[in-house]
Design an enzyme around this catalytic site. Structure first.
Site, PDB file in Angstrom:
ATOM      1  N   GLY A   1       0.780  -1.228   0.000  1.00 57.25           N
ATOM      2  CA  GLY A   1       0.000   0.000   0.000  1.00 57.25           C
ATOM      3  C   GLY A   1       0.811   1.276   0.000  1.00 57.25           C
ATOM      4  O   GLY A   1       0.244   2.370  -0.165  1.00 57.25           O
ATOM      5  N   VAL A   2       2.128   1.196   0.165  1.00 58.85           N
ATOM      6  CA  VAL A   2       2.988   2.383   0.151  1.00 58.85           C
ATOM      7  C   VAL A   2       3.122   2.893  -1.278  1.00 58.85           C
ATOM      8  O   VAL A   2       3.308   2.117  -2.220  1.00 58.85           O
ATOM      9  CB  VAL A   2       4.378   2.057   0.733  1.00 58.85           C
ATOM     10  CG1 VAL A   2       5.345   3.213   0.522  1.00 58.85           C
ATOM     11  CG2 VAL A   2       4.257   1.731   2.216  1.00 58.85           C
TER      12      VAL A   2
ATOM     13  N   PRO B   1       7.265   7.088  -6.023  1.00 56.53           N
ATOM     14  CA  PRO B   1       7.377   7.756  -7.315  1.00 56.53           C
ATOM     15  C   PRO B   1       7.919   6.804  -8.375  1.00 56.53           C
ATOM     16  O   PRO B   1       8.847   6.028  -8.115  1.00 56.53           O
ATOM     17  CB  PRO B   1       8.365   8.899  -7.032  1.00 56.53           C
ATOM     18  CG  PRO B   1       8.268   9.135  -5.563  1.00 56.53           C
ATOM     19  CD  PRO B   1       8.026   7.791  -4.962  1.00 56.53           C
TER      20      PRO B   1
ATOM     21  N   GLY C   1      12.915   7.583 -10.573  1.00 49.64           N
ATOM     22  CA  GLY C   1      13.889   7.740  -9.500  1.00 49.64           C
ATOM     23  C   GLY C   1      15.215   8.277 -10.001  1.00 49.64           C
ATOM     24  O   GLY C   1      15.562   8.140 -11.174  1.00 49.64           O
TER      25      GLY C   1
ATOM     26  N   ASP D   1      17.689   6.943  -5.011  1.00 52.96           N
ATOM     27  CA  ASP D   1      18.126   5.558  -4.847  1.00 52.96           C
ATOM     28  C   ASP D   1      19.634   5.521  -4.621  1.00 52.96           C
ATOM     29  O   ASP D   1      20.409   5.923  -5.478  1.00 52.96           O
ATOM     30  CB  ASP D   1      17.759   4.753  -6.102  1.00 52.96           C
ATOM     31  CG  ASP D   1      18.243   3.309  -6.026  1.00 52.96           C
ATOM     32  OD1 ASP D   1      18.438   2.715  -7.100  1.00 52.96           O
ATOM     33  OD2 ASP D   1      18.425   2.785  -4.931  1.00 52.96           O
TER      34      ASP D   1
ATOM     35  N   TYR E   1      27.641   2.064  -2.527  1.00 50.40           N
ATOM     36  CA  TYR E   1      27.981   3.201  -3.382  1.00 50.40           C
ATOM     37  C   TYR E   1      28.898   4.196  -2.668  1.00 50.40           C
ATOM     38  O   TYR E   1      29.547   5.016  -3.320  1.00 50.40           O
ATOM     39  CB  TYR E   1      26.718   3.944  -3.835  1.00 50.40           C
ATOM     40  CG  TYR E   1      25.746   3.132  -4.638  1.00 50.40           C
ATOM     41  CD1 TYR E   1      26.073   1.871  -5.132  1.00 50.40           C
ATOM     42  CD2 TYR E   1      24.468   3.621  -4.904  1.00 50.40           C
ATOM     43  CE1 TYR E   1      25.160   1.133  -5.853  1.00 50.40           C
ATOM     44  CE2 TYR E   1      23.552   2.888  -5.630  1.00 50.40           C
ATOM     45  CZ  TYR E   1      23.894   1.638  -6.093  1.00 50.40           C
ATOM     46  OH  TYR E   1      22.980   0.906  -6.815  1.00 50.40           O
TER      47      TYR E   1
ATOM     48  N   LYS F   1      20.337   0.205   0.052  1.00 46.91           N
ATOM     49  CA  LYS F   1      20.519  -1.243  -0.042  1.00 46.91           C
ATOM     50  C   LYS F   1      21.555  -1.723   0.972  1.00 46.91           C
ATOM     51  O   LYS F   1      22.529  -1.022   1.251  1.00 46.91           O
ATOM     52  CB  LYS F   1      20.988  -1.626  -1.453  1.00 46.91           C
ATOM     53  CG  LYS F   1      20.144  -1.034  -2.562  1.00 46.91           C
ATOM     54  CD  LYS F   1      20.751  -1.322  -3.937  1.00 46.91           C
ATOM     55  CE  LYS F   1      20.019  -0.551  -5.010  1.00 46.91           C
ATOM     56  NZ  LYS F   1      20.304   0.903  -4.954  1.00 46.91           N
TER      57      LYS F   1
ATOM     58  N   HIS G   1      20.998  -6.001  -1.480  1.00 43.01           N
ATOM     59  CA  HIS G   1      21.660  -5.614  -2.725  1.00 43.01           C
ATOM     60  C   HIS G   1      21.690  -6.731  -3.755  1.00 43.01           C
ATOM     61  O   HIS G   1      21.654  -6.488  -4.957  1.00 43.01           O
ATOM     62  CB  HIS G   1      23.089  -5.157  -2.418  1.00 43.01           C
ATOM     63  CG  HIS G   1      23.620  -4.187  -3.412  1.00 43.01           C
ATOM     64  ND1 HIS G   1      24.212  -3.008  -3.050  1.00 43.01           N
ATOM     65  CD2 HIS G   1      23.658  -4.196  -4.760  1.00 43.01           C
ATOM     66  CE1 HIS G   1      24.587  -2.346  -4.130  1.00 43.01           C
ATOM     67  NE2 HIS G   1      24.273  -3.058  -5.177  1.00 43.01           N
TER      68      HIS G   1
END
Length: 274
Positions: A8-9, A12, A15, A42, A47, A72, A105
């Protein structure tokens, strides 16, 4: 445009991913993206730029409630307690007390028990309200089957490489069958090495032959029209046989120059393998 996840979330559909964005450049890149209108950011622990993402969000002036933040957990932090600690580290670097989407990940086939324990930690974080949704990345159909047999909460997303040269119909079908959203990374062309497959270059469209140096923008625009609509650029495919810190160094590829074919072969070769 917004997508509704299976819990339900709302997320957008478009990204802004910061893979290969050096920490020094991340703040300006993300701040500009937010001011341009992006609301889905994201990132990932691997990263190395979560701290920059958090700083950019604070500088942007955009209310935190309007931004969907996804990160992640890296494979070195798999395991129940280790994954809970990984959340604390990521949240601390981002400067946030909750995250909108937290995903694994990639699967770790050689120690899938740790993968399951890591996901159970995500379930705990979801139950405690510290994350709004949880999911996975780079999971193949067999990974999903094994995960669902041993866990309770259905992943909200499976972030996978999808583009015109690598459509992964079996993974898309498995995601759809389970009600998992397929989230695309590298939607206009990806890397040259895939798990369980031989090293190869992407096939070239016939009309690519007429392109010369200086026309990369035109070629990219043509390919973008063929890409899937869900665009979250992000993580690389990781060879499960090469899961130590060498992999962490490998994902931090230099973004300040165009890599040659020789560079790509060298960077994606695991130690001790041809």
């Amino acid at each position: 445009m917004r997508l509704t996840l299976n819990n339900g979330v709302e997320m957008p559909a478009l990204g802004f991913g910061v893979f290969q964005t050096p920490p020094a450049e991340t703040v300006d890149a993300v701040e500009t993206a937010l001011r341009t209108g992006y609301r889905h950011i994201d990132t990932a622990a691997a990263y190395g730029n979560e701290r920059g993402v958090g700083e950019a969000i604070r500088r942007s002036g955009v209310d935190r409630s309007e931004i969907f933040v996804e990160t992640k957990v890296w494979i070195s932090d798999y395991g129940y307690d280790a994954t809970l600690h990984a959340f604390d580290k990521s949240a601390g670097k981002l400067g946030m007390d909750h995250l909108d989407l937290l995903i694994l990940h990639q699967a770790l086939p050689s120690r899938f028990d740790l993968t399951i324990d890591a996901y159970r930690a995500l379930e705990k974080l979801l139950q405690d309200g510290r994350v709004r949704a949880i999911g996975v990345s780079n999971f193949m159909p067999d990974h999903l089957d094994d995960l669902l047999k041993n866990t309770t909460v259905l992943p909200a997303v499976n972030q996978i490489e999808i583009h015109p040269y690598f459509s992964q119909p079996d993974v898309l079908a498995a995601n759809a069958a389970h009600g998992i959203l397929s989230q695309a990374w590298s939607p206009i062309g990806g890397i040259t090495f895939y798990r369980g497959r031989q090293r190869r270059q992407h096939p070239r469209r016939p009309d690519h032959r007429r392109h010369r140096r200086g026309t990369r923008q035109n070629r990219g625009a043509g390919d973008a029209a063929l890409a899937p609509p869900a665009r979250t650029v992000g993580d690389p495919e990781v060879d499960p046989l090469c899961t130590d810190r060498r992999e962490l160094r490998r994902v931090r590829l230099r973004a300040d120059r165009r890599r040659t074919r020789r560079d790509r072969r060298a960077r994606h070769r695991c130690a001790g393998r041809s």
